[in-house]
Scaffold this motif. Structure first.
Motif, PDB file in Angstrom:
ATOM      1  N   SER A 105       1.132  -1.203  -0.180  1.00 62.61           N
ATOM      2  CA  SER A 105      -0.092   0.050   0.034  1.00 62.61           C
ATOM      3  C   SER A 105       0.762   1.210  -0.038  1.00 62.61           C
ATOM      4  CB  SER A 105      -1.100  -0.164   1.266  1.00 62.61           C
ATOM      5  OG  SER A 105      -0.223  -0.031   2.400  1.00 62.61           O
ATOM      6  N   THR A 106       0.517   2.153  -0.724  1.00 65.55           N
ATOM      7  CA  THR A 106       1.464   3.633  -0.749  1.00 65.55           C
ATOM      8  C   THR A 106       0.463   4.798  -0.936  1.00 65.55           C
ATOM      9  OG1 THR A 106       1.452   3.534  -3.372  1.00 65.55           O
ATOM     10  CG2 THR A 106       3.177   2.239  -2.310  1.00 65.55           C
ATOM     11  N   THR A 107       0.802   5.538  -0.178  1.00 67.04           N
ATOM     12  CA  THR A 107       0.188   7.102  -0.434  1.00 67.04           C
ATOM     13  C   THR A 107       1.463   7.894  -0.786  1.00 67.04           C
ATOM     14  OG1 THR A 107      -1.367   6.823   1.376  1.00 67.04           O
ATOM     15  CG2 THR A 107      -0.813   8.982   0.808  1.00 67.04           C
ATOM     16  N   ASP A 108       1.382   8.725  -1.938  1.00 68.98           N
ATOM     17  CA  ASP A 108       2.447   9.470  -2.507  1.00 68.98           C
ATOM     18  C   ASP A 108       2.475  10.759  -2.035  1.00 68.98           C
ATOM     19  OD1 ASP A 108       0.641  10.743  -4.046  1.00 68.98           O
ATOM     20  OD2 ASP A 108       1.228   9.531  -6.029  1.00 68.98           O
ATOM     21  N   ASP A 109       3.538  11.567  -2.468  1.00 67.95           N
ATOM     22  CA  ASP A 109       3.441  12.943  -1.738  1.00 67.95           C
ATOM     23  C   ASP A 109       2.314  13.987  -2.357  1.00 67.95           C
ATOM     24  OD1 ASP A 109       5.965  12.657  -0.891  1.00 67.95           O
ATOM     25  OD2 ASP A 109       7.103  13.139  -2.534  1.00 67.95           O
ATOM     26  N   ALA A 110       1.687  13.370  -3.567  1.00 68.66           N
ATOM     27  CA  ALA A 110       0.375  14.163  -3.922  1.00 68.66           C
ATOM     28  C   ALA A 110      -0.895  13.560  -3.476  1.00 68.66           C
ATOM     29  CB  ALA A 110       0.295  14.205  -5.562  1.00 68.66           C
ATOM     30  N   GLY A 111      -0.694  12.734  -2.452  1.00 71.49           N
ATOM     31  CA  GLY A 111      -1.627  12.190  -1.540  1.00 71.49           C
ATOM     32  C   GLY A 111      -2.473  11.122  -2.217  1.00 71.49           C
ATOM     33  N   VAL A 112      -2.136  10.851  -3.191  1.00 71.84           N
ATOM     34  CA  VAL A 112      -2.610   9.308  -4.011  1.00 71.84           C
ATOM     35  C   VAL A 112      -2.388   8.193  -3.452  1.00 71.84           C
ATOM     36  CG1 VAL A 112      -3.041   8.379  -6.404  1.00 71.84           C
ATOM     37  CG2 VAL A 112      -2.730  10.816  -6.105  1.00 71.84           C
ATOM     38  N   THR A 113      -3.430   7.459  -2.985  1.00 75.88           N
ATOM     39  CA  THR A 113      -3.353   6.415  -2.243  1.00 75.88           C
ATOM     40  C   THR A 113      -3.534   4.774  -3.195  1.00 75.88           C
ATOM     41  OG1 THR A 113      -3.709   7.015   0.025  1.00 75.88           O
ATOM     42  CG2 THR A 113      -4.079   4.545  -0.366  1.00 75.88           C
ATOM     43  N   LYS A 114      -2.684   4.184  -3.314  1.00 75.98           N
ATOM     44  CA  LYS A 114      -2.931   2.994  -4.183  1.00 75.98           C
ATOM     45  C   LYS A 114      -2.326   1.586  -3.361  1.00 75.98           C
ATOM     46  CE  LYS A 114      -1.672   5.426  -8.245  1.00 75.98           C
ATOM     47  NZ  LYS A 114      -0.591   5.462  -9.523  1.00 75.98           N
ATOM     48  N   ILE A 115      -3.066   0.626  -3.830  1.00 81.25           N
ATOM     49  CA  ILE A 115      -2.519  -0.863  -3.583  1.00 81.25           C
ATOM     50  C   ILE A 115      -1.923  -1.450  -4.861  1.00 81.25           C
ATOM     51  CG2 ILE A 115      -3.275  -3.285  -3.078  1.00 81.25           C
ATOM     52  CD1 ILE A 115      -5.453  -1.922  -1.151  1.00 81.25           C
ATOM     53  N   GLN A 116      -0.701  -1.933  -4.755  1.00 79.73           N
ATOM     54  CA  GLN A 116       0.083  -2.294  -5.864  1.00 79.73           C
ATOM     55  C   GLN A 116       0.630  -3.492  -5.870  1.00 79.73           C
ATOM     56  OE1 GLN A 116       3.037   1.004  -5.495  1.00 79.73           O
ATOM     57  NE2 GLN A 116       2.025   1.840  -7.640  1.00 79.73           N
ATOM     58  N   GLN A 117       0.885  -4.380  -6.874  1.00 77.47           N
ATOM     59  CA  GLN A 117       1.508  -5.694  -7.163  1.00 77.47           C
ATOM     60  C   GLN A 117       2.731  -5.522  -7.506  1.00 77.47           C
ATOM     61  OE1 GLN A 117      -0.703  -8.374  -9.633  1.00 77.47           O
ATOM     62  NE2 GLN A 117       1.108  -9.906  -9.731  1.00 77.47           N
ATOM     63  N   LEU A 118       3.896  -6.052  -7.081  1.00 72.87           N
ATOM     64  CA  LEU A 118       4.999  -6.173  -7.535  1.00 72.87           C
ATOM     65  C   LEU A 118       5.334  -7.402  -8.523  1.00 72.87           C
ATOM     66  CD1 LEU A 118       8.205  -5.379  -7.255  1.00 72.87           C
ATOM     67  CD2 LEU A 118       8.248  -7.095  -5.583  1.00 72.87           C
ATOM     68  N   ARG A 119       5.758  -6.903  -9.586  1.00 70.46           N
ATOM     69  CA  ARG A 119       6.046  -7.903 -10.646  1.00 70.46           C
ATOM     70  C   ARG A 119       7.741  -8.238 -10.454  1.00 70.46           C
ATOM     71  NH1 ARG A 119       1.684 -10.017 -13.160  1.00 70.46           N
ATOM     72  NH2 ARG A 119       0.369  -8.414 -13.502  1.00 70.46           N
ATOM     73  N   VAL A 120       7.857  -9.524  -9.810  1.00 68.06           N
ATOM     74  CA  VAL A 120       9.093  -9.911  -9.263  1.00 68.06           C
ATOM     75  C   VAL A 120      10.188  -9.803 -10.639  1.00 68.06           C
ATOM     76  CG1 VAL A 120      10.514 -11.717  -8.134  1.00 68.06           C
ATOM     77  CG2 VAL A 120       8.232 -10.954  -7.508  1.00 68.06           C
ATOM     78  N   ALA A 121       9.783 -10.279 -11.883  1.00 69.77           N
ATOM     79  CA  ALA A 121      10.554 -10.442 -12.908  1.00 69.77           C
ATOM     80  C   ALA A 121      11.179  -9.139 -13.413  1.00 69.77           C
ATOM     81  CB  ALA A 121       9.808 -11.209 -14.097  1.00 69.77           C
ATOM     82  N   THR A 122      10.400  -8.164 -13.107  1.00 72.38           N
ATOM     83  CA  THR A 122      10.879  -6.624 -13.666  1.00 72.38           C
ATOM     84  C   THR A 122      11.385  -5.854 -12.536  1.00 72.38           C
ATOM     85  OG1 THR A 122       8.681  -5.676 -13.790  1.00 72.38           O
ATOM     86  CG2 THR A 122       9.677  -6.954 -15.776  1.00 72.38           C
ATOM     87  N   GLY A 123      10.799  -6.094 -11.389  1.00 79.11           N
ATOM     88  CA  GLY A 123      11.000  -5.172 -10.126  1.00 79.11           C
ATOM     89  C   GLY A 123      10.247  -3.940 -10.279  1.00 79.11           C
ATOM     90  N   THR A 124       8.989  -3.938 -11.044  1.00 80.02           N
ATOM     91  CA  THR A 124       8.201  -2.931 -11.074  1.00 80.02           C
ATOM     92  C   THR A 124       6.863  -3.154 -10.570  1.00 80.02           C
ATOM     93  OG1 THR A 124       7.315  -3.554 -13.225  1.00 80.02           O
ATOM     94  CG2 THR A 124       9.349  -2.054 -13.184  1.00 80.02           C
ATOM     95  N   TYR A 125       6.120  -2.040 -10.107  1.00 80.14           N
ATOM     96  CA  TYR A 125       5.021  -2.275  -9.551  1.00 80.14           C
ATOM     97  C   TYR A 125       3.745  -2.009 -10.579  1.00 80.14           C
ATOM     98  CZ  TYR A 125       7.097  -2.740  -4.784  1.00 80.14           C
ATOM     99  OH  TYR A 125       7.844  -3.061  -3.743  1.00 80.14           O
ATOM    100  N   GLU A 126       2.694  -2.769 -10.211  1.00 79.83           N
ATOM    101  CA  GLU A 126       1.448  -2.698 -11.276  1.00 79.83           C
ATOM    102  C   GLU A 126       0.196  -2.138 -10.277  1.00 79.83           C
ATOM    103  OE1 GLU A 126      -1.245  -6.039 -12.787  1.00 79.83           O
ATOM    104  OE2 GLU A 126       0.204  -5.344 -14.404  1.00 79.83           O
ATOM    105  N   ASP A 127      -0.464  -1.061 -10.537  1.00 81.83           N
ATOM    106  CA  ASP A 127      -1.549  -0.659  -9.689  1.00 81.83           C
ATOM    107  C   ASP A 127      -2.762  -1.640  -9.787  1.00 81.83           C
ATOM    108  OD1 ASP A 127      -0.112   1.746  -9.220  1.00 81.83           O
ATOM    109  OD2 ASP A 127      -1.089   2.926 -10.512  1.00 81.83           O
TER     110      ASP A 127
END
Length: 285
Positions: A105-127
């Protein structure tokens, strides 16, 4: 004592596939960061027992390949805002699990809150889900210490609302529902197998028992009662993993919370064969 450690990193908890899971982070901004310690640092640790006459015991820690057991998607039956107008309760949809995933779970500096999934193969997160702040009245500031209950498969998080306080909430694809008041901001949490929500913040460790039995309210104004008490604890990490065993040779299985902070592994015994223990909780570092 043989202890199998589950990978713990800020904002990302790893648990075995049969356990409830948690995700969140110490920072209220909840931005992903690199792990503060490596697995190799945890292979052999000295554990200091509490009490008047401390003693040291060796714990061998292995780090197996683990993944968070989180559902792949929420139910697709449309809106779950089935509200009982007489009581203010709503129905929150479960997050049905199909296979293991790593999530945060993340809340960024702009106040946008998301639940994200980690793509282990690429190291990137998907909303997976963006949670608008206006899903609550007044709008919330941020969420953290999310976990999925093993009793109902519903996402639970701590939520902070300016000038109102902190709350345990349930979340699905269409709404936020209020469950209980919390004793201030919480940044680490997990459910045990009995559905008790263990949480930690800067003021200490708390628990809400049998969360699944509590109603879901559309408004925080419908909540009654007080926030749970807090047991002062040493500084714990941003995530919990739950372990069951007899680490202290008491003769019965206990429930232990594991957390990593910097280079230290913390182990807290919170229940035994007789049920949840009364504080102060026995703990080791």
């Amino acid at each position: 004592v043989q202890l199998t450690l589950l990978w713990l990193v800020p904002f990302l908890a790893a648990v075995t596939s049969h356990e409830p899971c948690g995700f969140g982070g110490r920072d209220e901004a909840d931005c992903p960061v690199a792990a503060a310690s490596s697995a190799s640092e945890l292979l052999q640790r000295e554990v200091l027992t509490g009490g008047a006459s401390p003693k040291k015991m060796k714990i061998k820690v292995g780090v197996p390949d683990t993944a968070i057991k989180l559902p792949s998607s929420l139910g697709s039956r449309g809106s779950s805002r089935d509200q009982d107008s007489s009581s203010g309760t709503v129905k929150v949809e479960p997050f049905v699990c199909k296979r293991s995933k790593a999530m945060q779970s993340t809340t960024d500096d702009a106040g946008v809150t998301k639940i994200q999934q980690l793509r282990v193969a690429t190291g990137t997160y998907e909303d997976i889900l963006t949670i608008p702040t206006d899903w609550t009245d007044p709008p919330f500031r941020s969420i953290n210490s999310c976990a999925i209950s093993p009793k109902d498969n519903i996402i639970h998080c701590s939520m902070e609302i300016n000038n109102k306080g902190s709350f345990l909430v349930r979340i699905d694809m269409t709404q936020v529902a209020f469950v209980a008041k919390l004793p201030g901001w919480r940044f680490a949490a997990s459910f045990d197998k009995d559905g008790n929500y263990w949480m930690y913040g800067e003021t200490g460790l708390s628990v809400i028992e049998d969360v699944a039995s509590k109603p879901s309210y559309s408004s925080l104004e419908d909540l009654s009662g007080e926030a749970p008490g807090v047991e002062a604890m040493p500084t714990l990490g941003a995530d919990f993993a739950v372990l069951y065993g007899d680490l202290d040779n008491s003769g019965s299985e206990g429930t232990y919370l594991l957390s990593v902070y910097k280079s230290d592994l913390y182990v807290v015994k919170v229940s035994a064969g007789t049920g949840i223990l009364d504080p102060p909780y026995q703990h080791w570092v």
